[in-house]
Structures are given as structure tokens and as C-alpha cells.
Design a protein around this motif. Sequence first.
Motif, short mmCIF file in Angstrom:
data_model
loop_
_atom_site.label_atom_id
_atom_site.label_comp_id
_atom_site.label_asym_id
_atom_site.label_seq_id
_atom_site.Cartn_x
_atom_site.Cartn_y
_atom_site.Cartn_z
N PRO A 165 39.20 53.46 36.08
CA PRO A 165 40.50 53.93 35.59
C PRO A 165 41.55 52.81 35.67
O PRO A 165 41.62 52.10 36.68
CB PRO A 165 40.84 55.08 36.55
CG PRO A 165 39.52 55.53 37.08
CD PRO A 165 38.64 54.32 37.13
N GLY A 166 42.33 52.62 34.62
CA GLY A 166 43.34 51.57 34.59
C GLY A 166 42.79 50.23 34.13
O GLY A 166 43.53 49.25 34.04
N GLN A 167 41.48 50.16 33.86
CA GLN A 167 40.82 48.94 33.37
C GLN A 167 41.20 47.70 34.19
O GLN A 167 41.66 46.69 33.64
CB GLN A 167 41.16 48.71 31.90
CG GLN A 167 40.90 49.92 31.05
CD GLN A 167 41.03 49.64 29.56
OE1 GLN A 167 41.19 48.51 29.13
NE2 GLN A 167 40.93 50.68 28.78
N PRO A 168 41.03 47.75 35.54
CA PRO A 168 41.43 46.59 36.36
C PRO A 168 40.54 45.38 36.12
O PRO A 168 39.35 45.54 35.85
CB PRO A 168 41.25 47.10 37.79
CG PRO A 168 40.20 48.16 37.69
CD PRO A 168 40.39 48.81 36.33
N TRP A 169 41.13 44.20 36.22
CA TRP A 169 40.39 42.95 36.06
C TRP A 169 39.46 42.77 37.26
O TRP A 169 39.84 43.11 38.39
CB TRP A 169 41.39 41.80 35.95
CG TRP A 169 40.85 40.63 35.18
CD1 TRP A 169 40.67 39.38 35.64
CD2 TRP A 169 40.46 40.62 33.81
NE1 TRP A 169 40.16 38.59 34.64
CE2 TRP A 169 40.02 39.32 33.51
CE3 TRP A 169 40.40 41.60 32.80
CZ2 TRP A 169 39.53 38.95 32.27
CZ3 TRP A 169 39.92 41.23 31.55
CH2 TRP A 169 39.49 39.92 31.29
N PRO A 170 38.26 42.27 37.09
CA PRO A 170 37.36 42.12 38.24
C PRO A 170 37.83 41.03 39.21
O PRO A 170 38.49 40.08 38.79
CB PRO A 170 36.03 41.72 37.59
CG PRO A 170 36.40 41.12 36.29
CD PRO A 170 37.66 41.82 35.83
N ALA A 171 37.47 41.19 40.48
CA ALA A 171 37.79 40.15 41.47
C ALA A 171 36.99 38.88 41.14
O ALA A 171 35.84 38.97 40.67
CB ALA A 171 37.42 40.65 42.87
N TRP A 172 37.60 37.71 41.43
CA TRP A 172 36.95 36.43 41.09
C TRP A 172 35.59 36.30 41.75
O TRP A 172 34.64 35.77 41.17
CB TRP A 172 37.85 35.25 41.50
CG TRP A 172 37.95 35.06 42.99
CD1 TRP A 172 38.90 35.59 43.82
CD2 TRP A 172 37.05 34.33 43.84
NE1 TRP A 172 38.65 35.24 45.12
CE2 TRP A 172 37.52 34.46 45.17
CE3 TRP A 172 35.90 33.57 43.62
CZ2 TRP A 172 36.87 33.88 46.26
CZ3 TRP A 172 35.26 32.99 44.71
CH2 TRP A 172 35.75 33.13 46.02
N TRP A 173 35.50 36.82 43.00
CA TRP A 173 34.27 36.57 43.76
C TRP A 173 33.09 37.36 43.21
O TRP A 173 31.94 36.91 43.32
CB TRP A 173 34.50 36.84 45.26
CG TRP A 173 35.11 38.18 45.57
CD1 TRP A 173 36.44 38.45 45.76
CD2 TRP A 173 34.42 39.42 45.71
NE1 TRP A 173 36.62 39.78 46.00
CE2 TRP A 173 35.40 40.40 45.99
CE3 TRP A 173 33.08 39.80 45.63
CZ2 TRP A 173 35.07 41.74 46.18
CZ3 TRP A 173 32.76 41.13 45.82
CH2 TRP A 173 33.75 42.08 46.09
N VAL A 174 33.34 38.54 42.62
CA VAL A 174 32.20 39.31 42.11
C VAL A 174 31.69 38.69 40.80
O VAL A 174 30.48 38.67 40.54
CB VAL A 174 32.54 40.82 41.97
CG1 VAL A 174 33.35 41.13 40.73
CG2 VAL A 174 31.25 41.64 41.95
#
Length: 289
Positions: A165-174
Motif C-alpha cells: 500500500p502506498g507503493q513505497p520505494w524498496p530499501a537500498w539494501w534489499v
Amino acid sequence: MGTPEQSTTGGPAVGWAVRVGGLAGACHPGPVVAVTALMAALAVTAGQSAARGVLTAAAVLTGQLSVGWCNDAFDARRDVAAGRRGKPVADGAIGVTEVWVAAYAALALCVPLSLACGLWAGAVHLAGVAAAWAYDLRLKATAWSWAPYAVGFAALPAFVALGLPGQPWPAWWVVTAGALLGIGAHLGDVLPDIRGDLATGVRGWPHRLGPDGARLLLPVPLVIASAVLVLGPAGPPGGRGTAALAVAVVVAVAGAVLGRRWERAAFVAAVAVAVVDVALLLLRGTGIA
Ligand SMILES: CC(C)=CCC/C(C)=C/CC/C(C)=C/COP(=O)(O)OP(=O)(O)O
């Protein structure tokens, strides 16, 4: 083994059960099931709803199927010429045209399923699938063969995160860990066949490193992925994470030492480190966005 004619057109004598089995074998079923199950599990731990999780898994499944079928269909002529065993087209179980049709049908399903998870999520997943098709059709035999694996495996957790939900950007580390796991998967996929590939003139990145170089390098991206998954997320790494990283390092070093005498030990150790990485990925699932 079938004749080239049978193998590339699907002979009339081949029954439907053999064809279905051939189609299942031609999709690279091991990686298809493993990647789809892993992404379905990540969708759950990341917090996707049940309905979105099913959609995510269906998009990943169709993408992986399309890539696997495209790979065997494109390689069919060479596999037939080389008399390669264990490849359904070369064995005469299924025709190459049927495998191409399956590859395009899976790709056609993958597009709406991916975009149904959101525009950004869909675009990122389809970019990964496009990179994998580029591997099948061109890059596999070049020094850039690692790149589609890095892009494809980085895209997968990004697809899950952007589908929240909210289409969050993925964390750099993942994303970084995904790319490193992809490079490790490429080395691990090639290593068991590397001498046979070299004999038939396949010249991807691991082949250019040579059997010893590829064996020594195999655990490196996987251990760096462990470190990124443990140390990347904000906050202290925690006892379990630190222990997992220590296990990954010890297993990788043991694999490198034993691998000089027993090549298989290097491969088994790399698989063990990859299992640690997958466990860490799922443990860190809630924080991927
Ligand atoms: C998001 C996403 C789709 C990620 C996947 C990334 C990627 C490049 C996958 C390739 C998988 C594949 C069919 C390998 C076979 O390689 P091969 O031809 O060397 O092996 P083979 O000769 O045993 O078939």
C-alpha cells in the motif's frame, strides 16, 4: 533422443502426457518453483494483503515460466546438435514451436498480472523479465551474462515492496542483496556444467573466469549479500543476524578450502550460504520498504 526433426517440430507419435511432461521440464521447474515460492513468502512477510500476494506470486510465476521456456526454445537447436540429454526438446518430448508458444503465452499473462500490482511495481518487474529474456536471447554467451541476473533478482524484492500500500520505494539494501544473490545464482547455475559448456564453445562470464576462478568467486557475492542483509537495515544487527553472518563466512571459507580437493564441496557450501541469505531476506521482510 529424438531426431532433430521430431525434436524441433514435436513428432505426431508423441502423446499428450509426454508433451505436458516435456513442457514442464522445459520451463526449468526448480528455479521457477523456488523463486515463485520465495517471492510469495516475501510478499507475506513484507505485509501484502492475501489478494495482492496471490497476484504478486502469479506475476512472478508467469515471468519465470516465460524466461525458462524462452531459454530452452532458443537453445533447442544447439542442444539437439550437441545431443544434450535431459532437455525435453532435444529428447524429443516436446516440439520447439510449442515451447515458444508457451513462452510467449506466459509473457502475455505476465504483463497484465505485473501491472495489476501497480504501475511502478509492474514496470520494475517487467524490466527484470526483459533483462532475463535478453540473457536467453543474447547476453548468456557474453562477458555481460551476470548483468541480467543482477537486474532480474534486484527487481524481484523491489516488485514486492512497490506492490505494498502506498507503493513505497524498496530499501537500498534489499535491492543490493537481490542483485548479489542473482550474481551468485548465475555462478552457481553455470559451475556444475562449466566444463561441458566450454567444450561446446559457450563463453559467458563464468566461463571466461574458468572453472577454478568461478568456483573461488561463487561464495563472494553470496557472503556480501549476507553482510548487506545483516548490516544494511537501520538499527543494530541483532544476535541472530550476527550469528547468521558468522555462519555464512565460516561455511564459505570451508567451501573454498575443501573445494580445492572436492569441487562439489564448493557448490554445496554456496547453496548453504544462499539458504542463510534467503532466511535473512525473509526475516528482514517487514523492513524492505
Ligand atoms: C525477474 C527475473 C525474471 C529474474 C531471472 C533472471 C535470469 C537471467 C534468469 C535466467 C534463468 C534461466 C532460464 C537460466 C538457464 O540458464 P542456462 O541456459 O545457462 O542453463 P541451461 O543450459 O541449463 O538451460
